[in-house]
Design a protein around this motif. Structure first.
Motif, mmCIF file in Angstrom:
data_model
loop_
_atom_site.group_PDB
_atom_site.id
_atom_site.type_symbol
_atom_site.label_atom_id
_atom_site.label_comp_id
_atom_site.label_asym_id
_atom_site.label_seq_id
_atom_site.Cartn_x
_atom_site.Cartn_y
_atom_site.Cartn_z
ATOM 1 N N LYS A 183 0.841 -1.196 0.000
ATOM 2 C CA LYS A 183 0.000 0.000 0.000
ATOM 3 C C LYS A 183 0.879 1.249 0.000
ATOM 4 C CE LYS A 183 -4.033 -1.981 2.360
ATOM 5 N NZ LYS A 183 -4.824 -2.000 3.606
ATOM 6 N N LYS A 184 2.065 1.128 0.597
ATOM 7 C CA LYS A 184 3.001 2.251 0.631
ATOM 8 C C LYS A 184 3.804 2.340 -0.659
ATOM 9 C CE LYS A 184 3.406 1.722 5.641
ATOM 10 N NZ LYS A 184 4.309 1.458 6.788
ATOM 11 N N VAL A 185 4.071 1.201 -1.286
ATOM 12 C CA VAL A 185 4.861 1.189 -2.510
ATOM 13 C C VAL A 185 4.119 1.863 -3.657
ATOM 14 C CG1 VAL A 185 5.861 -0.343 -4.262
ATOM 15 C CG2 VAL A 185 6.200 -0.831 -1.852
ATOM 16 N N VAL A 186 2.788 1.737 -3.680
ATOM 17 C CA VAL A 186 2.005 2.337 -4.762
ATOM 18 C C VAL A 186 2.109 3.857 -4.740
ATOM 19 C CG1 VAL A 186 -0.331 2.607 -5.685
ATOM 20 C CG2 VAL A 186 0.437 0.378 -4.886
ATOM 21 N N GLY A 187 2.277 4.440 -3.556
ATOM 22 C CA GLY A 187 2.394 5.891 -3.456
ATOM 23 C C GLY A 187 3.731 6.394 -3.961
ATOM 24 N N ILE A 188 3.808 7.699 -4.232
ATOM 25 C CA ILE A 188 5.047 8.340 -4.688
ATOM 26 C C ILE A 188 5.540 9.236 -3.567
ATOM 27 C CG2 ILE A 188 6.113 9.806 -6.437
ATOM 28 C CD1 ILE A 188 4.067 8.932 -8.408
ATOM 29 N N SER A 189 6.619 8.843 -2.908
ATOM 30 C CA SER A 189 7.149 9.563 -1.760
ATOM 31 C C SER A 189 8.011 10.748 -2.203
ATOM 32 C CB SER A 189 7.971 8.619 -0.881
ATOM 33 O OG SER A 189 7.197 7.499 -0.476
ATOM 34 N N TRP A 190 8.410 11.545 -1.229
ATOM 35 C CA TRP A 190 9.173 12.758 -1.531
ATOM 36 C C TRP A 190 10.518 12.450 -2.184
ATOM 37 C CZ3 TRP A 190 13.962 13.154 0.698
ATOM 38 C CH2 TRP A 190 14.207 12.343 1.800
ATOM 39 N N TYR A 191 11.168 11.363 -1.742
ATOM 40 C CA TYR A 191 12.485 11.059 -2.309
ATOM 41 C C TYR A 191 12.364 10.605 -3.763
ATOM 42 C CZ TYR A 191 10.971 6.449 -0.575
ATOM 43 O OH TYR A 191 10.258 5.306 -0.281
ATOM 44 N N LEU A 192 11.202 10.107 -4.165
ATOM 45 C CA LEU A 192 11.006 9.742 -5.555
ATOM 46 C C LEU A 192 10.866 10.981 -6.439
ATOM 47 C CD1 LEU A 192 8.560 6.709 -5.165
ATOM 48 C CD2 LEU A 192 11.039 6.701 -5.393
ATOM 49 N N TRP A 193 10.243 12.029 -5.899
ATOM 50 C CA TRP A 193 10.158 13.279 -6.667
ATOM 51 C C TRP A 193 11.547 13.889 -6.849
ATOM 52 C CZ3 TRP A 193 6.317 13.842 -9.595
ATOM 53 C CH2 TRP A 193 5.026 13.471 -9.208
ATOM 54 N N ILE A 194 12.413 13.713 -5.868
ATOM 55 C CA ILE A 194 13.799 14.187 -6.017
ATOM 56 C C ILE A 194 14.474 13.456 -7.171
ATOM 57 C CG2 ILE A 194 16.068 14.272 -4.905
ATOM 58 C CD1 ILE A 194 14.697 14.753 -2.276
ATOM 59 N N LEU A 195 14.211 12.144 -7.281
ATOM 60 C CA LEU A 195 14.776 11.383 -8.395
ATOM 61 C C LEU A 195 14.250 11.899 -9.736
ATOM 62 C CD1 LEU A 195 14.652 7.719 -7.022
ATOM 63 C CD2 LEU A 195 16.637 9.204 -7.251
ATOM 64 N N VAL A 196 12.969 12.244 -9.788
ATOM 65 C CA VAL A 196 12.393 12.786 -11.026
ATOM 66 C C VAL A 196 13.124 14.055 -11.446
ATOM 67 C CG1 VAL A 196 10.337 13.842 -12.043
ATOM 68 C CG2 VAL A 196 10.120 11.761 -10.692
ATOM 69 N N VAL A 197 13.345 14.943 -10.487
ATOM 70 C CA VAL A 197 14.045 16.197 -10.789
ATOM 71 C C VAL A 197 15.455 15.921 -11.302
ATOM 72 C CG1 VAL A 197 14.939 18.332 -9.790
ATOM 73 C CG2 VAL A 197 12.679 17.505 -9.122
ATOM 74 N N LEU A 198 16.156 14.986 -10.672
ATOM 75 C CA LEU A 198 17.515 14.655 -11.108
ATOM 76 C C LEU A 198 17.518 14.047 -12.506
ATOM 77 C CD1 LEU A 198 19.036 13.132 -7.829
ATOM 78 C CD2 LEU A 198 19.475 15.371 -8.828
ATOM 79 N N PHE A 199 16.559 13.171 -12.781
ATOM 80 C CA PHE A 199 16.487 12.554 -14.105
ATOM 81 C C PHE A 199 16.223 13.593 -15.188
ATOM 82 C CE2 PHE A 199 14.862 8.401 -12.005
ATOM 83 C CZ PHE A 199 16.163 8.126 -11.595
ATOM 84 N N VAL A 267 14.779 -2.695 2.666
ATOM 85 C CA VAL A 267 14.557 -3.509 1.465
ATOM 86 C C VAL A 267 13.289 -3.052 0.747
ATOM 87 C CG1 VAL A 267 14.186 -5.846 0.595
ATOM 88 C CG2 VAL A 267 15.750 -5.464 2.507
ATOM 89 N N LEU A 268 12.248 -2.755 1.505
ATOM 90 C CA LEU A 268 10.995 -2.281 0.906
ATOM 91 C C LEU A 268 11.194 -0.933 0.221
ATOM 92 C CD1 LEU A 268 7.948 -2.784 0.535
ATOM 93 C CD2 LEU A 268 7.585 -1.514 2.656
ATOM 94 N N ILE A 269 11.983 -0.057 0.823
ATOM 95 C CA ILE A 269 12.261 1.245 0.213
ATOM 96 C C ILE A 269 13.004 1.072 -1.105
ATOM 97 C CG2 ILE A 269 13.537 3.406 0.504
ATOM 98 C CD1 ILE A 269 12.979 3.246 3.481
ATOM 99 N N LEU A 270 13.956 0.147 -1.131
ATOM 100 C CA LEU A 270 14.711 -0.101 -2.360
ATOM 101 C C LEU A 270 13.797 -0.662 -3.459
ATOM 102 C CD1 LEU A 270 18.031 -1.596 -0.940
ATOM 103 C CD2 LEU A 270 17.643 0.695 -1.845
ATOM 104 N N ILE A 271 12.898 -1.566 -3.092
ATOM 105 C CA ILE A 271 11.941 -2.084 -4.074
ATOM 106 C C ILE A 271 11.040 -0.961 -4.577
ATOM 107 C CG2 ILE A 271 9.978 -3.642 -4.389
ATOM 108 C CD1 ILE A 271 11.290 -5.584 -2.511
ATOM 109 N N HIS A 272 10.666 -0.060 -3.676
ATOM 110 C CA HIS A 272 9.868 1.104 -4.056
ATOM 111 C C HIS A 272 10.599 1.941 -5.107
ATOM 112 C CE1 HIS A 272 7.184 4.619 -2.432
ATOM 113 N NE2 HIS A 272 6.896 4.281 -3.669
ATOM 114 N N ILE A 273 11.886 2.193 -4.868
ATOM 115 C CA ILE A 273 12.695 2.977 -5.800
ATOM 116 C C ILE A 273 12.851 2.244 -7.129
ATOM 117 C CG2 ILE A 273 15.012 3.911 -6.207
ATOM 118 C CD1 ILE A 273 15.207 4.470 -3.221
#
Length: 402
Positions: A183-199, A267-273
């Protein structure tokens, strides 16, 4: 893995809090929009209306692709995990025979002769660190979890966390825990938006950044799969080092120190990323294809496009059919456990009990105007209460498990 408190639901939240939060969100959005407008006003706009519209479409496509890919991952992974159900049924049936006094006599087995130890630790060269990691890396591609692994890890979990409930269904618990985690993996966390900006920042002409970025989730996924397999090997090594011979069945001891930085949640955070990075690659492809066409300069050269798509498919399949099942069972080998250890109706009773206690505390406080202290996290007494409720529910004839 320990589950944190989720807090009160929306229906118990005061209306003024909802209004305040909505006001802040709208104010931030309007401020950002006005800032873009005034920044680009006597000069060329910083971002045209058409470009801003295309950017909105990209964000929407990224969110949709991420949700779809996460759903497909949990769907295919669950289909793979559901094949383990007959292992659980066989164990439950065997334990039922033992409860009826049909136990077989315990035999003393030399530790090196146990199939779990031989398959995970004491093969030729497998006790060496480098070869042990190499074996773990390769194991994720074939039979990542077999019946012997399932039986041994299940026994270790129940012996360490839930030995007072002989009817505990480890298979159902894993599915509940996996559902809670994703349920948490489906969401987009703040650190994922940072990755978007970097990409987006790295998308410079001639760098082929999106081609190289496509390898990151694949490499990270291989590392996570190898680590999860290696944790099982470490559990076997610990048993082999503690015992020379074992009477009856082998029991491993779960512990957080087997995981990176002693944190199973990492491990869950890494799978999320991993899932998000893979979604980003596919989302960019479809976004550019629909808006600008296949021949657009943003799409890149043909020789770089096909490998990106192939890697994306490989990541999706490997994560679904290997890494996710591994995570489902190995994540339970930490020192604590997920709140999903209790079934839904037991969780509902515990939640009701906690809410009544909170209401009673507020009533006792009466007209006290000072800010109430935050609700303390779940303690062992809460867990014991849940176990008592569950055991009583299981023992009742009307609520007996099938």
């Amino acid at each position: 893995m320990a589950g944190g408190g989720d807090g009160e639901s929306l229906k118990y939240t005061p209306t003024w809090v909802l209004a305040l939060v909505c006001t802040v969100i709208v104010a931030i959005s309007l401020t950002a929009e006005r800032l873009l407008h005034y920044t680009g006003k006597g000069k060329a706009p910083l971002l045209s209306l058409q470009a801003l519209h295309d950017l909105h479409i990209f964000i929407f496509v990224l969110a949709v692709v991420h949700v779809v890919f996460s759903a497909l991952t949990i769907l295919f992974g669950s289909l793979q995990i559901r094949q383990w159900k007959h292992w659980e049924d066989a164990i439950q049936k065997k334990e039922g025979y033992q409860e009826q006094g049909q136990q077989q006599q315990e035999k003393v087995t030399h530790i090196h002769q146990h199939d779990f130890i031989r398959g995970r630790f004491l093969g030729i060269g497998k006790d060496l660190a480098l070869l042990s990691w190499l074996h773990s890396f390769c194991k994720q591609f074939y039979g990542s979890v077999n019946e012997l692994d399932y039986t041994t890890l299940r026994r270790g979990f129940i012996n360490n966390h839930y030995r007072d409930n002989p009817k505990f269904n480890f298979y159902k618990y894993m599915l509940r825990a996996l559902e809670t985690d994703f349920k948490k993996v489906v969401g987009i966390s703040w650190y994922l938006w940072i990755l978007v900006v970097l990409f987006l920042l790295l998308n410079v002409h001639g760098w082929h950044a999106y081609f190289w970025i496509a390898f990151l989730p694949f490499i990270l996924l291989l590392a996570v799969g190898a680590k999860l397999e290696h944790i099982i090997t470490q559990l076997a090594r610990e048993v082999a080092q503690r015992h020379v011979a074992i009477p009856g069945e082998l029991v491993v001891k779960p512990s957080d120190h087997h995981f990176w930085f002693n944190k199973p949640r990492l491990v869950l955070i890494l799978i999320h990323i991993i899932l998000f990075q893979n979604s980003f690659e596919i989302a960019v492809f479809f976004w550019v294809l629909v808006l600008y066409g296949f021949d657009s300069c943003i799409m890149g050269e043909f020789g770089y496009i096909i490998p990106r798509l192939i890697i994306g498919v490989l990541v999706q399949l490997l994560c679904s059919y290997s890494t996710l099942p591994l995570y489902a069972i190995v994540a339970q080998m930490g020192s604590s456990f997920n709140k999903a250890i209790f079934e839904d109706h037991i969780q509902a009773k515990i939640t009701g009990w906690a809410n009544k206690a909170k209401i009673n505390r507020k009533n006792v406080d009466g007209g006290n105007k000072k800010t109430p202290s935050p609700q303390p996290p779940a303690t062992e007494s809460t867990i014991d209460q849940g176990r008592e409720i569950e055991i009583q529910t299981i023992s009742a004839p009307s609520n007996a498990q099938n």
